[in-house]
Design a protein around this motif. Structure first.
Motif, PDB file in Angstrom:
ATOM      1  N   SER A   1       0.843  -1.193   0.000  1.00 45.37           N
ATOM      2  CA  SER A   1       0.000   0.000   0.000  1.00 45.37           C
ATOM      3  C   SER A   1       0.879   1.244   0.000  1.00 45.37           C
ATOM      4  O   SER A   1       1.966   1.248   0.587  1.00 45.37           O
ATOM      5  CB  SER A   1      -0.913   0.027   1.233  1.00 45.37           C
ATOM      6  OG  SER A   1      -1.793  -1.086   1.242  1.00 45.37           O
ATOM      7  N   VAL A   2       0.392   2.292  -0.636  1.00 48.80           N
ATOM      8  CA  VAL A   2       1.090   3.574  -0.697  1.00 48.80           C
ATOM      9  C   VAL A   2       0.129   4.639  -0.201  1.00 48.80           C
ATOM     10  O   VAL A   2      -1.005   4.758  -0.692  1.00 48.80           O
ATOM     11  CB  VAL A   2       1.550   3.902  -2.134  1.00 48.80           C
ATOM     12  CG1 VAL A   2       2.281   5.236  -2.161  1.00 48.80           C
ATOM     13  CG2 VAL A   2       2.436   2.799  -2.676  1.00 48.80           C
ATOM     14  N   VAL A   3       0.581   5.417   0.794  1.00 53.60           N
ATOM     15  CA  VAL A   3      -0.272   6.433   1.407  1.00 53.60           C
ATOM     16  C   VAL A   3       0.414   7.791   1.286  1.00 53.60           C
ATOM     17  O   VAL A   3       1.597   7.929   1.618  1.00 53.60           O
ATOM     18  CB  VAL A   3      -0.534   6.125   2.892  1.00 53.60           C
ATOM     19  CG1 VAL A   3      -1.424   7.204   3.511  1.00 53.60           C
ATOM     20  CG2 VAL A   3      -1.177   4.748   3.052  1.00 53.60           C
ATOM     21  N   THR A   4      -0.312   8.785   0.806  1.00 53.22           N
ATOM     22  CA  THR A   4       0.185  10.155   0.719  1.00 53.22           C
ATOM     23  C   THR A   4      -0.574  11.016   1.718  1.00 53.22           C
ATOM     24  O   THR A   4      -1.814  10.989   1.758  1.00 53.22           O
ATOM     25  CB  THR A   4      -0.015  10.723  -0.693  1.00 53.22           C
ATOM     26  OG1 THR A   4       0.716   9.935  -1.630  1.00 53.22           O
ATOM     27  CG2 THR A   4       0.477  12.165  -0.775  1.00 53.22           C
ATOM     28  N   LEU A   5       0.157  11.747   2.545  1.00 58.28           N
ATOM     29  CA  LEU A   5      -0.449  12.676   3.498  1.00 58.28           C
ATOM     30  C   LEU A   5      -0.412  14.066   2.876  1.00 58.28           C
ATOM     31  O   LEU A   5       0.653  14.680   2.757  1.00 58.28           O
ATOM     32  CB  LEU A   5       0.316  12.657   4.829  1.00 58.28           C
ATOM     33  CG  LEU A   5       0.501  11.293   5.487  1.00 58.28           C
ATOM     34  CD1 LEU A   5       1.187  11.454   6.846  1.00 58.28           C
ATOM     35  CD2 LEU A   5      -0.819  10.563   5.642  1.00 58.28           C
ATOM     36  N   ALA A   6      -1.556  14.558   2.456  1.00 58.28           N
ATOM     37  CA  ALA A   6      -1.633  15.827   1.739  1.00 58.28           C
ATOM     38  C   ALA A   6      -2.260  16.897   2.616  1.00 58.28           C
ATOM     39  O   ALA A   6      -3.424  16.781   3.029  1.00 58.28           O
ATOM     40  CB  ALA A   6      -2.441  15.660   0.452  1.00 58.28           C
ATOM     41  N   LEU A   7      -1.491  17.935   2.903  1.00 58.82           N
ATOM     42  CA  LEU A   7      -2.031  19.100   3.591  1.00 58.82           C
ATOM     43  C   LEU A   7      -2.879  19.907   2.602  1.00 58.82           C
ATOM     44  O   LEU A   7      -2.810  19.675   1.388  1.00 58.82           O
ATOM     45  CB  LEU A   7      -0.886  19.945   4.137  1.00 58.82           C
ATOM     46  CG  LEU A   7      -0.026  19.271   5.219  1.00 58.82           C
ATOM     47  CD1 LEU A   7       1.202  20.119   5.519  1.00 58.82           C
ATOM     48  CD2 LEU A   7      -0.830  19.020   6.474  1.00 58.82           C
ATOM     49  N   PRO A   8      -3.687  20.850   3.095  1.00 60.52           N
ATOM     50  CA  PRO A   8      -4.582  21.572   2.182  1.00 60.52           C
ATOM     51  C   PRO A   8      -3.875  22.177   0.968  1.00 60.52           C
ATOM     52  O   PRO A   8      -4.385  22.106  -0.151  1.00 60.52           O
ATOM     53  CB  PRO A   8      -5.185  22.650   3.088  1.00 60.52           C
ATOM     54  CG  PRO A   8      -5.209  22.014   4.444  1.00 60.52           C
ATOM     55  CD  PRO A   8      -3.951  21.190   4.515  1.00 60.52           C
TER      56      PRO A   8
END
Length: 531
Positions: free
Chosen positions: A351-358
């Motif tokens: 799995s690949v997870v991206t944490l995107a701020l606004p």
């Protein structure tokens, strides 16, 4: 004019059906390898025949084993000469050099040859002595190999096979002028194999200048490497980023996290340790022995989370990484692909997870679109209690500080590794960080009061809050330039770092000078990378 390149049909087959010596088949059997991957079946017939090879293959496709088998089969039983290797493998980073030489060692020993690591960050005298005694294959970063050649400790006039691995990454880091200098010092007409995810620009120039009638093998386009993974994007609030990162770090399984800067990697690793998740940082500003030790521990499963800059995104193979987390989202599609390619390798799930701020949501949409993947988006993740985290296996961390993995020596680390300066999680810094978070929260609750406080608002640091007057925390007040200095230099990519602002190690350019008087590569003065 670019050369016409012949493509050849290929299919996966068993190693025992190939023209490989019994000694190499025995090592493959010991390692549980029976059937070749697609790129290995494609490359080996031409490589064993001495042809020049140009190859594009997805990350984790097995190309290192392909050229290892080809070289060791060709050098079987050959005499080793002092200072004159038969094979040279050029790689962009120290970590990749270590991994490649570890792959080669058992096969080289089986056929009566040897391999030597030649890389920056290590004792050059010991490396020079080892090469002077005679080795069959040298695995090197370009800058250090030229250093040895200029000392007279290494000559390239007997080289029969040259490998240029991750050539596109070499171009990104500005190393291709050094590669050209090295190739110019190797006899023309000898075998050369070049591996690259893209074949344009400077890489194309290298191919047209030094490869003779190369056979072109292309297994899959670069973006196909990420299509076998599950992709997720969490659109998170800034104040939730630390807790979300900790939840993902506490999950079951091996996790690799990526940050944009060296300082960010250290900070995230320490924050995880403080809440009970054993984690270690890996970046280019660490002493080489410490980097080797951290990688050894992570490979052995001694701790579950490695936090790295892009120094770990290319070429490194670590078994059973089940999740990659982009703590700081990638800047471009190639970076996203290679970071993500550390999981789901050789057909495994991941799995690949991206944490995107606004402010990162728009760019994340663009990058994922260019990568031709359709991620699952989780909107408005404002806390660690969001259901998307449970679906990804996130768990509440223990809460009590864990032992810092960087203070432990692991099998495979340098014998004289000094860990006495490692202090583990810093309680004082943790308290300062929490105080800064509270200060930031108070600013958000009372936006109209900022002018009376005299501050400019919190500085951005990969989504981690840092408060204090004029956008700096308490630690920054005591050492206002410390963070910028520690984060300068990056990974050799010539990229400006978060606080540094200077030119990276590969910032200068220039044409090499080709062959020197002694047949060793020489060049005009320039900053050297990969050392």
């Amino acid at each position: 004019m670019p050369k016409a390149r012949r493509r050849s049909a290929h299919r996966s087959e068993r190693f025992e059906d190939m023209a490989l010596p019994d000694e190499l088949l025995g090592v493959l059997a010991d390692q549980g390898l029976e059937r070749a991957f697609e790129i290995q079946s494609a490359i080996l017939p031409d490589a064993l025949a001495g042809r020049d090879v140009l190859a594009r293959a997805e990350t984790g496709s097995g190309k290192t084993l392909a050229f290892t088998l080809a070289m060791t089969a060709r050098f079987r039983g050959r005499k080793v000469h002092k200072r004159r290797p038969l094979g040279v493998v050029l790689v962009p980073t120290r970590e990749l050099a270590v991994q490649v030489v570890d792959t080669i060692h058992p096969f080289a020993r089986a056929v009566g040859s040897s391999a030597q690591l030649v890389s920056g960050g290590m004792n050059i005298e010991k490396q020079a002595d080892a090469v002077a005694r005679g080795v069959g294959i040298v695995v090197a970063t370009p800058g250090r190999l030229i250093d040895l050649a200029e000392r007279g400790a290494l000559q390239l006039d007997l080289v029969e096979t040259t490998i240029v691995d991750e050539a596109d990454h070499m171009a990104d880091l500005g190393f291709l002028p050094d590669v050209s200098d090295i190739l110019a010092a190797i006899p023309m007409g000898t075998q050369k194999m070049l591996f690259s995810a893209t074949l344009d620009g400077q890489v194309e120039d290298i191919v047209d200048t030094f490869l003779v009638d190369p056979v072109n093998h292309e297994t899959t386009p670069v973006t196909a490497a990420v299509k076998t993974m599950d992709h997720h994007v969490l659109a998170i609030a800034p104040e939730a980023k630390r807790a979300v990162t900790a939840q993902l770090g506490a999950r079951t399984g091996r996790t690799l996290m990526f940050t944009r800067t060296q300082l960010g990697a250290e900070r995230v690793a320490q924050e995880l340790i403080e809440v009970g998740v054993p984690a270690a940082a890996l970046h280019g500003n660490k002493q080489q022995g410490l980097r080797t030790n951290v990688l050894a521990g992570f490979r052995q499963g001694a701790f579950p989370v490695l936090v790295a800059t892009d120094v770990a995104a290319r070429g490194l193979h670590i078994d059973d990484i089940s999740m990659v987390v982009h703590v700081d989202p990638s800047d471009d599609v190639k970076e996203y692909v290679h970071r993500s390619g550390r999981t789901a390798r050789a057909g495994a799930a991941g799995s690949v997870v991206t944490l995107a701020l606004p402010h990162q949501i728009r760019s994340s949409h663009r990058i994922l679109g260019e990568a031709e993947v359709e991620p699952r988006w989780a909107e408005e993740v404002t806390s660690a209690e969001h259901p998307a985290l449970a679906e990804l296996g996130g768990r509440e961390p223990a809460g009590e500080p864990a032992e810092d993995p960087a203070t432990v020596k692991y099998k495979g680390a340098p014998r004289k590794l000094d860990l006495s300066r490692s202090r583990g999680a810093d309680g004082r810094k943790a308290e300062e960080r929490r105080a800064n978070e509270e200060r930031r929260a108070s600013w958000q609750e009372e936006p109209d009061d900022r002018g009376r406080r005299g501050g400019r608002g919190p500085a951005r640091s990969g989504g981690a809050p840092t408060g204090g007057g004029r956008g700096r925390g308490a630690a920054a007040k005591r050492n206002p330039q410390g963070d910028a200095r520690s984060d300068r230099g990056g990974e050799g990519g010539g990229r400006h770092s978060a606080g540094g602002g200077g030119r990276g190690r590969s910032g200068s350019t220039g044409k090499g000078q080709g062959r020197g008087r002694s047949g060793a590569p020489s060049r005009a003065p320039r900053r050297r990378g990969g050392r």
